[in-house]
Write an enzyme that holds these catalytic residues in place. Structure first.
Site, short mmCIF file in Angstrom:
data_model
loop_
_atom_site.label_atom_id
_atom_site.label_comp_id
_atom_site.label_asym_id
_atom_site.label_seq_id
_atom_site.Cartn_x
_atom_site.Cartn_y
_atom_site.Cartn_z
NE ARG A 225 56.35 86.74 37.28
CZ ARG A 225 55.34 86.11 37.88
NH1 ARG A 225 55.57 85.04 38.62
NH2 ARG A 225 54.09 86.53 37.73
CG HIS A 273 54.64 79.91 36.81
ND1 HIS A 273 55.09 81.00 36.11
CD2 HIS A 273 53.97 80.43 37.88
CE1 HIS A 273 54.71 82.11 36.72
NE2 HIS A 273 54.02 81.78 37.81
P1 NDP Z 1 54.37 92.28 46.85
O1 NDP Z 1 54.39 93.42 45.90
O2 NDP Z 1 53.30 92.22 47.89
O3 NDP Z 1 55.76 92.15 47.60
C1 NDP Z 1 56.97 92.38 46.97
C2 NDP Z 1 58.05 92.42 48.02
O4 NDP Z 1 59.31 92.62 47.37
C3 NDP Z 1 57.88 93.58 48.99
O5 NDP Z 1 58.25 93.19 50.28
C4 NDP Z 1 58.85 94.63 48.44
O6 NDP Z 1 59.36 95.52 49.41
C5 NDP Z 1 59.97 93.74 47.96
N1 NDP Z 1 60.78 94.43 46.95
C6 NDP Z 1 60.41 94.92 45.76
N2 NDP Z 1 61.45 95.50 45.14
C7 NDP Z 1 62.50 95.40 45.99
C8 NDP Z 1 63.85 95.82 45.93
N3 NDP Z 1 64.33 96.47 44.87
N4 NDP Z 1 64.64 95.55 46.98
C9 NDP Z 1 64.17 94.89 48.06
N5 NDP Z 1 62.90 94.46 48.17
C10 NDP Z 1 62.08 94.72 47.15
O7 NDP Z 1 54.31 90.96 45.93
P2 NDP Z 1 53.74 89.54 46.31
O8 NDP Z 1 54.31 89.12 47.60
O9 NDP Z 1 52.27 89.50 46.16
O10 NDP Z 1 54.34 88.66 45.11
C11 NDP Z 1 55.73 88.54 44.91
C12 NDP Z 1 56.00 87.90 43.56
O11 NDP Z 1 55.66 86.52 43.58
C13 NDP Z 1 55.14 88.44 42.41
O12 NDP Z 1 55.66 89.65 41.92
C14 NDP Z 1 55.25 87.33 41.40
O13 NDP Z 1 56.36 87.57 40.58
C15 NDP Z 1 55.50 86.08 42.25
N6 NDP Z 1 54.40 85.12 42.17
C16 NDP Z 1 54.69 83.83 41.77
C17 NDP Z 1 53.69 82.88 41.72
C18 NDP Z 1 54.01 81.47 41.35
O14 NDP Z 1 53.12 80.65 41.25
N7 NDP Z 1 55.26 81.11 41.16
C19 NDP Z 1 52.29 83.20 42.06
C20 NDP Z 1 52.11 84.57 42.44
C21 NDP Z 1 53.13 85.48 42.50
P3 NDP Z 1 58.39 96.53 50.18
O15 NDP Z 1 57.54 95.66 51.09
O16 NDP Z 1 59.31 97.39 50.94
O17 NDP Z 1 57.58 97.23 49.14
#
Ligand code: NDP
Length: 310
Positions: A225, A273
């Protein structure tokens, strides 16, 4: 009893989703009413996208869950009118697409492809790229998308480090968490991929201080993002050579305004995007499975923790 499912997403998606959701709900053995317009007080589930026009959930008196078609839920997590479970999208097709996009752009950097694609001026410099096993890549975020990309890169022999809120145990990936780990990982990362959600804790995770930790000339790939990066700090780091190149798919303002400096910067690639998207065939299965679970009293899949914001 008839389960009432409201589809609230862009109108042009309806013709594709309608038959897929109908089949999935039929296969789940449910008697259902699936439509783009249902009186709010009768709706059991909302299939939701932020650009579907729905933001006030107060009239939805018997709502059981909101099922997002999007993986990123930052625009709805703090919606105070929503008091029922919110599930985000974890879609096999979306994950596959993201993995391909990340691997492609990482290989572009790793192999130095631009050098040969953009300059065919007759100069013969026979320097082979190093092997992936000599290249350190850091993935910020090891969730559905980050883990899959990390595994794919590790399968190509890259030295993959992954940073997440909680520690993971993934073969071939050095799993890290916490601020100290992040600093260490950044100081070694030749390529950084951002696959974190947008939350108050992740905003500007790449800022002047963290960018300064990277080895000089490191590359950034951001399909997560826009707000994960402090744009002014990144532009300064690109101008000084601290960051060698950035591939950016997501932005604070989308579409990226035509006069934004990223468009013209020689060391930035802007993509609109498109890193990946929810794929209706597989996403409809996820939505229907969650409705089936809701109706059987089983726990929903992929629930959002509204306090954490993802
Ligand atoms: P998930 O919720 O499955 O994974 C998020 C990851 O980020 C997890 O490993 C989580 O840790 C980690 N995380 C969250 N907060 C923190 C923090 N404060 N410190 C360290 N690590 C953190 O999301 P997805 O993998 O499904 O998607 C990720 C992002 O990709 C989405 O939120 C979206 O913004 C983006 N996206 C972009 C697209 C595009 O086309 N450009 C398409 C789809 C998604 P933990 O595992 O410990 O919970």
């Amino acid at each position: 009893m008839t389960v009432k499912v409201l589809f609230s997403a862009r109108a042009e998606l309806w013709p594709e989703y309608r038959p897929l959701l109908s089949k999935g709900l039929l296969d789940a053995g449910l008697d259902f009413d699936l439509a783009t317009e249902i009186p709010p007080e009768k709706v059991d589930y909302v299939v939701y996208a932020p650009n579907g026009g729905l933001s006030d959930f107060r009239p939805f008196g018997r709502l059981k869950a909101v099922l997002s078609l999007w993986a990123g839920v930052e625009s709805i997590t703090d919606n105070e009118t929503l008091n029922v479970p919110l599930a985000r999208m974890v879609d096999h097709g979306l994950t596959e697409g993201m993995t391909e996009w990340v691997v492609g752009h990482a290989l572009r950097y790793h192999l130095g492809m631009d050098k040969h694609i953009t300059s065919q001026d007759g100069t013969w410099i026979p320097e082979a790229p190093p092997l992936a096993s000599q290249r350190r890549i850091l993935i910020l975020g090891l969730g559905a998308l980050g883990e899959s990309a990390a595994r794919a890169l590790a399968a190509l022999n890259f030295k993959v480090m992954g940073w997440s809120r909680t520690q993971k145990n993934i073969p071939g990936i050095k799993s890290l968490s916490g601020t100290k780990d992040l600093k260490q990982a950044l100081s070694q990362a030749e390529i950084v991929v951002l696959l974190l959600p947008e939350t108050p804790a992740t905003e500007n995770i790449l800022d002047t201080q963290s960018l300064a930790l990277l080895p000089q000339g490191a590359k950034i790939i951001n399909p997560g993002r826009g707000p994960l990066i402090d744009d002014d700090a990144l532009l300064a780091a690109l101008n000084s050579g601290q960051v060698g190149h950035a591939t950016l798919d997501v932005f604070r303002t989308e579409p990226l305004p035509p006069d934004h400096p990223y468009w013209k910067h020689p060391n930035v690639t802007v993509t609109p995007h498109i890193a990946s998207e929810t794929r209706p065939v597989t996403a409809a299965q996820v939505i229907c499975e969650n409705i089936r679970r809701g109706e059987r009293g089983e726990p929903f899949l992929h629930l959002v923790d509204r306090d954490l914001g993802y």
